[in-house]
Design a protein around this motif. Structure first.
Motif, PDB file in Angstrom:
ATOM      1  N   LEU A 161      32.963  38.503  35.578  1.00  0.00           N
ATOM      2  CA  LEU A 161      33.131  39.599  34.611  1.00  0.00           C
ATOM      3  C   LEU A 161      33.436  39.063  33.214  1.00  0.00           C
ATOM      4  CD1 LEU A 161      33.544  42.675  34.037  1.00  0.00           C
ATOM      5  CD2 LEU A 161      35.866  42.447  34.900  1.00  0.00           C
ATOM      6  N   VAL A 204      44.372  44.113  46.285  1.00  0.00           N
ATOM      7  CA  VAL A 204      45.273  42.996  45.978  1.00  0.00           C
ATOM      8  C   VAL A 204      46.724  43.507  45.902  1.00  0.00           C
ATOM      9  CG1 VAL A 204      45.877  41.205  44.290  1.00  0.00           C
ATOM     10  CG2 VAL A 204      43.474  41.760  44.698  1.00  0.00           C
ATOM     11  N   HIS A 218      35.943  44.933  40.039  1.00  0.00           N
ATOM     12  CA  HIS A 218      37.201  44.271  39.684  1.00  0.00           C
ATOM     13  C   HIS A 218      38.337  45.299  39.605  1.00  0.00           C
ATOM     14  CE1 HIS A 218      39.307  40.800  37.985  1.00  0.00           C
ATOM     15  NE2 HIS A 218      39.778  41.559  37.014  1.00  0.00           N
ATOM     16  N   MET A 259      46.735  36.047  35.031  1.00  0.00           N
ATOM     17  CA  MET A 259      46.280  36.353  36.393  1.00  0.00           C
ATOM     18  C   MET A 259      46.019  35.061  37.171  1.00  0.00           C
ATOM     19  SD  MET A 259      46.582  39.467  36.671  1.00  0.00           S
ATOM     20  CE  MET A 259      46.372  41.127  36.079  1.00  0.00           C
ATOM     21  N   LEU A 260      45.496  34.058  36.460  1.00  0.00           N
ATOM     22  CA  LEU A 260      45.267  32.766  37.108  1.00  0.00           C
ATOM     23  C   LEU A 260      46.602  32.178  37.584  1.00  0.00           C
ATOM     24  CD1 LEU A 260      42.585  31.231  37.413  1.00  0.00           C
ATOM     25  CD2 LEU A 260      43.319  29.761  35.548  1.00  0.00           C
ATOM     26  N   ILE A 276      36.129  36.006  37.045  1.00  0.00           N
ATOM     27  CA  ILE A 276      35.458  34.920  36.308  1.00  0.00           C
ATOM     28  C   ILE A 276      34.044  35.352  35.902  1.00  0.00           C
ATOM     29  CG2 ILE A 276      34.496  32.587  36.512  1.00  0.00           C
ATOM     30  CD1 ILE A 276      36.971  31.864  38.228  1.00  0.00           C
ATOM     31  N   TYR A 287      27.506  44.723  33.889  1.00  0.00           N
ATOM     32  CA  TYR A 287      28.898  44.770  33.406  1.00  0.00           C
ATOM     33  C   TYR A 287      29.686  45.896  34.085  1.00  0.00           C
ATOM     34  CZ  TYR A 287      32.754  46.024  30.267  1.00  0.00           C
ATOM     35  OH  TYR A 287      33.980  46.370  29.765  1.00  0.00           O
ATOM     36  N   LEU A 327      32.875  45.540  36.479  1.00  0.00           N
ATOM     37  CA  LEU A 327      34.145  46.148  36.060  1.00  0.00           C
ATOM     38  C   LEU A 327      34.666  47.107  37.136  1.00  0.00           C
ATOM     39  CD1 LEU A 327      36.277  46.367  33.806  1.00  0.00           C
ATOM     40  CD2 LEU A 327      34.921  48.198  32.788  1.00  0.00           C
ATOM     41  N   HIS A 387      44.937  37.811  29.665  1.00  0.00           N
ATOM     42  CA  HIS A 387      44.699  38.371  31.001  1.00  0.00           C
ATOM     43  C   HIS A 387      44.305  37.270  31.986  1.00  0.00           C
ATOM     44  CE1 HIS A 387      43.595  41.553  33.877  1.00  0.00           C
ATOM     45  NE2 HIS A 387      42.531  40.823  34.155  1.00  0.00           N
ATOM     46  N   ALA A 388      43.284  36.500  31.603  1.00  0.00           N
ATOM     47  CA  ALA A 388      42.790  35.450  32.501  1.00  0.00           C
ATOM     48  C   ALA A 388      43.886  34.432  32.811  1.00  0.00           C
ATOM     49  CB  ALA A 388      41.573  34.766  31.886  1.00  0.00           C
ATOM     50  N   GLN A 407      39.351  38.501  43.861  1.00  0.00           N
ATOM     51  CA  GLN A 407      39.544  39.097  42.533  1.00  0.00           C
ATOM     52  C   GLN A 407      39.325  38.048  41.441  1.00  0.00           C
ATOM     53  OE1 GLN A 407      39.358  41.780  41.264  1.00  0.00           O
ATOM     54  NE2 GLN A 407      41.204  42.718  40.514  1.00  0.00           N
ATOM     55  N   LEU A 408      39.759  36.833  41.724  1.00  0.00           N
ATOM     56  CA  LEU A 408      39.555  35.728  40.780  1.00  0.00           C
ATOM     57  C   LEU A 408      38.060  35.492  40.546  1.00  0.00           C
ATOM     58  CD1 LEU A 408      40.451  33.114  39.223  1.00  0.00           C
ATOM     59  CD2 LEU A 408      40.476  31.943  41.418  1.00  0.00           C
ATOM     60  N   PRO A 460      32.370  42.839  26.915  1.00  0.00           N
ATOM     61  CA  PRO A 460      32.274  42.812  25.448  1.00  0.00           C
ATOM     62  C   PRO A 460      33.629  42.571  24.782  1.00  0.00           C
ATOM     63  CG  PRO A 460      32.112  45.077  26.278  1.00  0.00           C
ATOM     64  CD  PRO A 460      32.144  44.186  27.485  1.00  0.00           C
ATOM     65  N   ILE A 475      49.120  43.714  33.668  1.00  0.00           N
ATOM     66  CA  ILE A 475      48.368  44.982  33.597  1.00  0.00           C
ATOM     67  C   ILE A 475      49.060  45.920  32.595  1.00  0.00           C
ATOM     68  CG2 ILE A 475      47.424  46.972  34.846  1.00  0.00           C
ATOM     69  CD1 ILE A 475      47.237  45.337  37.343  1.00  0.00           C
TER      70      ILE A 475
HETATM   71  C1  HEM Z   1      45.188  39.180  40.601  1.00  0.00           C
HETATM   72  C2  HEM Z   1      44.224  39.026  39.721  1.00  0.00           C
HETATM   73  C3  HEM Z   1      43.704  40.103  38.775  1.00  0.00           C
HETATM   74  C4  HEM Z   1      44.006  41.433  38.700  1.00  0.00           C
HETATM   75  C5  HEM Z   1      44.987  42.243  39.542  1.00  0.00           C
HETATM   76  C6  HEM Z   1      43.199  41.965  37.617  1.00  0.00           C
HETATM   77  C7  HEM Z   1      43.231  43.284  37.194  1.00  0.00           C
HETATM   78  C8  HEM Z   1      42.426  43.814  36.211  1.00  0.00           C
HETATM   79  C9  HEM Z   1      42.451  45.198  35.801  1.00  0.00           C
HETATM   80  C10 HEM Z   1      43.374  46.278  36.389  1.00  0.00           C
HETATM   81  C11 HEM Z   1      41.508  45.340  34.841  1.00  0.00           C
HETATM   82  C12 HEM Z   1      41.172  46.634  34.102  1.00  0.00           C
HETATM   83  C13 HEM Z   1      40.028  47.306  34.814  1.00  0.00           C
HETATM   84  C14 HEM Z   1      39.744  48.676  34.280  1.00  0.00           C
HETATM   85  O1  HEM Z   1      40.181  49.058  33.199  1.00  0.00           O
HETATM   86  O2  HEM Z   1      39.059  49.410  34.991  1.00  0.00           O
HETATM   87  C15 HEM Z   1      40.885  44.049  34.630  1.00  0.00           C
HETATM   88  C16 HEM Z   1      39.863  43.778  33.752  1.00  0.00           C
HETATM   89  C17 HEM Z   1      39.335  42.533  33.509  1.00  0.00           C
HETATM   90  N1  HEM Z   1      39.708  41.342  34.096  1.00  0.00           N
HETATM   91 FE1  HEM Z   1      41.062  41.152  35.554  1.00  0.00          FE
HETATM   92  N2  HEM Z   1      42.446  40.949  37.066  1.00  0.00           N
HETATM   93  C18 HEM Z   1      42.728  39.794  37.742  1.00  0.00           C
HETATM   94  C19 HEM Z   1      42.206  38.539  37.491  1.00  0.00           C
HETATM   95  C20 HEM Z   1      41.315  38.238  36.485  1.00  0.00           C
HETATM   96  C21 HEM Z   1      40.833  36.917  36.162  1.00  0.00           C
HETATM   97  C22 HEM Z   1      41.331  35.627  36.844  1.00  0.00           C
HETATM   98  C23 HEM Z   1      39.935  37.058  35.135  1.00  0.00           C
HETATM   99  C24 HEM Z   1      39.134  36.016  34.400  1.00  0.00           C
HETATM  100  C25 HEM Z   1      39.062  34.741  34.639  1.00  0.00           C
HETATM  101  C26 HEM Z   1      39.848  38.453  34.814  1.00  0.00           C
HETATM  102  C27 HEM Z   1      39.038  38.993  33.843  1.00  0.00           C
HETATM  103  C28 HEM Z   1      38.958  40.330  33.526  1.00  0.00           C
HETATM  104  C29 HEM Z   1      38.049  40.883  32.546  1.00  0.00           C
HETATM  105  C30 HEM Z   1      37.052  40.107  31.707  1.00  0.00           C
HETATM  106  C31 HEM Z   1      38.272  42.263  32.526  1.00  0.00           C
HETATM  107  C32 HEM Z   1      37.481  43.345  31.780  1.00  0.00           C
HETATM  108  C33 HEM Z   1      37.894  43.817  30.454  1.00  0.00           C
HETATM  109  C34 HEM Z   1      36.914  44.897  30.044  1.00  0.00           C
HETATM  110  O3  HEM Z   1      35.771  44.561  29.673  1.00  0.00           O
HETATM  111  O4  HEM Z   1      37.285  46.083  30.068  1.00  0.00           O
HETATM  112  N3  HEM Z   1      40.693  39.142  35.667  1.00  0.00           N
HETATM  113  N4  HEM Z   1      41.478  43.125  35.478  1.00  0.00           N
END
Ligand code: HEM
Length: 148
Positions: A64, A18, A11, A96-97, A62, A4, A8, A92-93, A57-58, A69, A138
């Protein structure tokens, strides 16, 4: 570090790539569109790499999704009641999708367009809208745009 945390970190770090590439593509396409410039090989490559970074990133997002949790797919009812789990499970998903679809459409329309001004315009409009969606999403997460 468990799976995890690794996902994280990856991502979280990929976001910079990105954001940087999309912003770069947006600025050069705006300059190309408004300044009626040629559509160069370097324009094409930046636009392509920006879209590829969003697709990477996608993919990480997916995977992640299944480890976080904060994602609660087992009990959607209670996940929806809490703003934090609702955000990470659905919002979020979905947002971002949507942004990634916009990047993909912009890129594909720029490929199909014949005239340079139309190529630049489709990247400027679709990447611009997509970037706005990413930033709003975000901001909504409560986490900083840059940083943790
Ligand atoms: C351009 C696309 C995306 C960007 C810029 C982005 C950005 C981010 C950022 C900034 C975080 C927080 C990371 C942190 O606190 O360190 C995050 C967390 C996360 N993102 Fe994305 N994301 C994108 C696409 C997606 C997609 C498509 C999914 C799922 C299908 C997704 C699922 C998640 C999940 C599950 C977390 C973690 C939450 C956690 O456990 O703290 N993200 N994303």
């Amino acid at each position: 570090m468990n799976t995890y945390t690794v996902l994280l970190e990856a991502h979280s770090g990929l976001r910079y790539l990105v954001l940087f590439l999309i912003l770069f593509a947006l600025i050069q396409s705006l300059a190309g569109w408004l300044g009626q410039k040629k559509y160069t090989e370097s324009n094409r490559k930046i636009n392509l790499f920006a879209m590829i970074s969003a697709h990477m990133q996608l993919l990480v997002g997916i995977i992640l999704y299944f480890y976080s949790p904060l994602v609660r797919t087992d009990d959607i009812g209670s996940a929806m009641k809490d703003s934090m789990t609702r955000y990470w499970t659905v919002e979020h998903a979905a947002m971002m999708l949507f942004a990634i679809v916009l990047f993909t459409v912009g890129h594909s329309r720029s490929k199909k367009a014949i005239e340079a001004v139309h190529k630049h315009r489709s990247v400027a409009i679709f990447y611009g809208l997509g970037l706005l969606v990413v930033i709003v999403s975000i901001l909504q997460s409560g986490r900083p745009i840059l940083g943790r």
